[in-house]
Design a protein around this motif. Structure first.
Motif, PDB file in Angstrom:
ATOM      1  N   LEU A  31      -8.799 -12.300  25.047  1.00 41.38           N
ATOM      2  CA  LEU A  31      -7.773 -12.935  25.395  1.00 41.38           C
ATOM      3  C   LEU A  31      -7.988 -14.284  25.518  1.00 41.38           C
ATOM      4  O   LEU A  31      -7.134 -15.645  24.890  1.00 41.38           O
ATOM      5  N   ARG A  32      -9.074 -15.150  26.039  1.00 42.86           N
ATOM      6  CA  ARG A  32      -9.705 -16.269  26.105  1.00 42.86           C
ATOM      7  C   ARG A  32     -10.034 -17.304  24.791  1.00 42.86           C
ATOM      8  O   ARG A  32      -9.952 -18.216  24.949  1.00 42.86           O
ATOM      9  N   GLN A  33     -10.630 -16.099  24.119  1.00 50.68           N
ATOM     10  CA  GLN A  33     -10.806 -16.295  23.060  1.00 50.68           C
ATOM     11  C   GLN A  33     -10.008 -17.102  21.816  1.00 50.68           C
ATOM     12  O   GLN A  33     -10.155 -17.897  21.202  1.00 50.68           O
ATOM     13  N   PHE A  34      -9.672 -15.917  21.839  1.00 50.11           N
ATOM     14  CA  PHE A  34      -8.162 -16.013  20.726  1.00 50.11           C
ATOM     15  C   PHE A  34      -7.315 -16.628  21.239  1.00 50.11           C
ATOM     16  O   PHE A  34      -5.507 -16.362  20.039  1.00 50.11           O
ATOM     17  N   GLY A  35      -6.388 -15.992  22.409  1.00 46.88           N
ATOM     18  CA  GLY A  35      -5.511 -16.339  23.043  1.00 46.88           C
ATOM     19  C   GLY A  35      -4.552 -14.721  23.006  1.00 46.88           C
ATOM     20  O   GLY A  35      -4.869 -14.115  22.483  1.00 46.88           O
ATOM     21  N   ALA A  36      -3.464 -14.774  23.374  1.00 46.02           N
ATOM     22  CA  ALA A  36      -2.847 -13.789  23.443  1.00 46.02           C
ATOM     23  C   ALA A  36      -2.437 -13.791  22.485  1.00 46.02           C
ATOM     24  O   ALA A  36      -2.728 -12.402  21.468  1.00 46.02           O
ATOM     25  N   VAL A  37      -0.953 -14.073  21.847  1.00 52.67           N
ATOM     26  CA  VAL A  37      -0.801 -13.657  20.068  1.00 52.67           C
ATOM     27  C   VAL A  37      -2.283 -13.347  19.088  1.00 52.67           C
ATOM     28  O   VAL A  37      -1.646 -12.447  18.044  1.00 52.67           O
ATOM     29  N   GLY A  38      -2.715 -14.281  19.031  1.00 49.28           N
ATOM     30  CA  GLY A  38      -3.949 -14.305  18.141  1.00 49.28           C
ATOM     31  C   GLY A  38      -4.959 -13.126  18.657  1.00 49.28           C
ATOM     32  O   GLY A  38      -4.899 -11.961  17.376  1.00 49.28           O
ATOM     33  N   LEU A  39      -4.830 -12.500  19.567  1.00 47.60           N
ATOM     34  CA  LEU A  39      -5.379 -11.190  19.465  1.00 47.60           C
ATOM     35  C   LEU A  39      -4.859 -10.163  19.275  1.00 47.60           C
ATOM     36  O   LEU A  39      -5.298  -9.161  18.401  1.00 47.60           O
ATOM     37  N   LEU A  40      -3.686  -9.731  19.707  1.00 51.23           N
ATOM     38  CA  LEU A  40      -2.525  -8.899  19.417  1.00 51.23           C
ATOM     39  C   LEU A  40      -2.330  -9.307  17.988  1.00 51.23           C
ATOM     40  O   LEU A  40      -2.499  -7.604  17.230  1.00 51.23           O
ATOM     41  N   ALA A  41      -2.867  -9.853  17.043  1.00 54.45           N
ATOM     42  CA  ALA A  41      -2.769 -10.500  15.851  1.00 54.45           C
ATOM     43  C   ALA A  41      -3.439  -9.422  14.775  1.00 54.45           C
ATOM     44  O   ALA A  41      -3.641  -8.413  14.334  1.00 54.45           O
ATOM     45  N   ARG A  42      -4.777  -9.847  15.314  1.00 54.43           N
ATOM     46  CA  ARG A  42      -6.213  -9.069  15.138  1.00 54.43           C
ATOM     47  C   ARG A  42      -6.291  -7.637  15.496  1.00 54.43           C
ATOM     48  O   ARG A  42      -6.972  -7.243  14.202  1.00 54.43           O
ATOM     49  N   ILE A  43      -5.191  -6.985  16.502  1.00 58.25           N
ATOM     50  CA  ILE A  43      -6.272  -5.872  16.096  1.00 58.25           C
ATOM     51  C   ILE A  43      -4.588  -4.874  15.539  1.00 58.25           C
ATOM     52  O   ILE A  43      -4.503  -4.035  15.852  1.00 58.25           O
TER      53      ILE A  43
END
Length: 388
Positions: A31-43
């Motif tokens: 979450l710290r690395q990608f941000g919430a939007v980026g992390l959800l997109a990766r998942i």
């Protein structure tokens, strides 16, 4: 709610509360690395692989994907809004920044029911936790602490469980004070069911908060992980009755690691329900017996508990010379003035003068040429303070 958090970020964080279990440090690091939007997109990406989320095994990543596919954050946000609640996250004005002390294990966001501002309330809050199967003594002490702290303007934070938690909440509510319940389930779920009315009252008069989205159920691990939020939100944690293996001690140890105050209420040495508290007190825990002592420890300069001392008896009010003369009299029988003066380390004239004063106050009696202690049935007048 004033916020620097954009709609996309809030929506993504709401979704992620369905993806990650509370306290998932790997998820927190991502979450710290990608941000919430980026992390959800990766998942949720069809092309997602382990290279997109370093350290995630296929099985774990598959679990995250399954949860993410089932998440409908818009529905969750609508559900909490219908309850009169909200979803807050880091960046919101209401976010309690002390939760950031948890690092990667900190909450993704918090689901909140109730009108008060959680950040403001958390600035002056104390956790009161303890055994579910508490004794009447434990329930009494928890309720007394809850009401006493509330009367002093402190927010009482606990987990809404049976036993000590419930007693602490009720004590605060009875005093018309502030209380926060931190749940290990959705804020719309009354758990335990026997506390449905209590949780409803807390939501009306205080705050009910949790990391899990609406409708989510509690599990054993979620109860344990909930405790870190209680410890981080508050200035200190008071444990009222706890066995050696107790979730309340988990909260206290978490508070210690975070640099918060840890306190314990002592109980009988023969009680297994006090064994864990006593172990805490043998370490870094501070012994407290009432709300005044808690407030003195966690409060500001000048927030002092009253001075404790035993009852004042008439002998305590005697000046030093008179006290020595009185002590020089024998326990049984009479003694003459010269003997008493020698024992008191003073002159015969001084001793005689003090003996007459002590006689007028009812401490001694004259027997012929000697003096003796007054019999217990003889009333003793109030001695004058100091002076000669």
């Amino acid at each position: 709610m004033t916020s620097g958090v954009g709609p996309a970020e809030r929506l993504a964080r709401a979704a992620l509360t369905r993806v990650f279990e509370p306290g998932d440090e790997r998820g927190g690091q991502w979450l710290r690395q990608f941000g919430a939007v980026g992390l959800l997109a990766r998942i949720t990406s069809q092309d997602a692989g382990r290279e997109l989320l370093a350290g995630a095994g296929e099985q774990r990543l598959g679990g995250y994907r399954t949860r993410a596919a089932a998440a409908v954050p818009e529905r969750d946000l609508a559900s909490v809004t219908a309850l009169g609640g909200r979803f807050i996250c880091p960046g919101d004005q209401e976010w309690p920044t002390q939760l950031d002390d948890l690092g990667a294990a900190g909450p993704i966001g918090l689901w909140v029911r109730g009108r008060p501002d959680l950040r403001i309330w958390s600035l002056r809050s104390v956790a009161v936790v303890g055994a579910r199967a508490c004794t009447p003594y434990g329930a009494h002490m928890a309720a007394a602490l809850g009401s006493g702290l509330a009367e002093r303007g402190w927010v009482v934070t606990s987990g809404a469980a049976f036993g000590v938690d419930g007693a602490a909440h009720r004590g605060a509510l009875a005093a018309g004070g502030a209380t926060v319940a931190v749940l290990a389930c959705g804020v719309d779920v009354a758990y335990p069911r026997g506390h449905a009315e209590l949780i409803g009252r807390i939501a009306e008069q205080g705050l009910v908060i949790g990391e899990l989205p609406p409708g989510d159920h509690p599990t054993r691990s979620r109860f344990v992980l909930r405790n870190r939020v209680i410890a981080a939100l508050t200035r200190g944690t008071v444990v009222v009755e706890a066995e050696y293996r107790s979730g309340s001690l988990v909260t206290a140890r978490g508070a210690q690691r975070l640099g918060r105050f840890t306190m314990g209420v002592p109980g009988p040495a023969t009680s297994g329900l006090s064994a864990g508290v006593h172990e805490l007190l043998r370490g870094e825990g501070v012994l407290v017996t009432d709300a005044a002592e808690v407030a003195e420890l966690v409060g500001d300069i000048g927030d002092l508990a009253p001075l404790r001392r035993g009852p004042v008896v008439p002998r305590d009010l005697l000046d030093p010379v008179s006290a020595r003369v009185l002590e020089a009299l024998p326990a049984r029988g009479a003694a003459d003035g010269r003997e008493i003066a020698r024992g008191a380390g003073t002159t015969a004239d001084e001793a005689l003068g003090r003996l007459y004063e002590l006689h007028s106050l009812g401490f001694v009696e004259r027997r012929g040429d000697g003096w003796q202690l007054a019999t217990p049935t003889t009333p003793v007048a109030t001695a004058r303070r100091g002076g000669t």
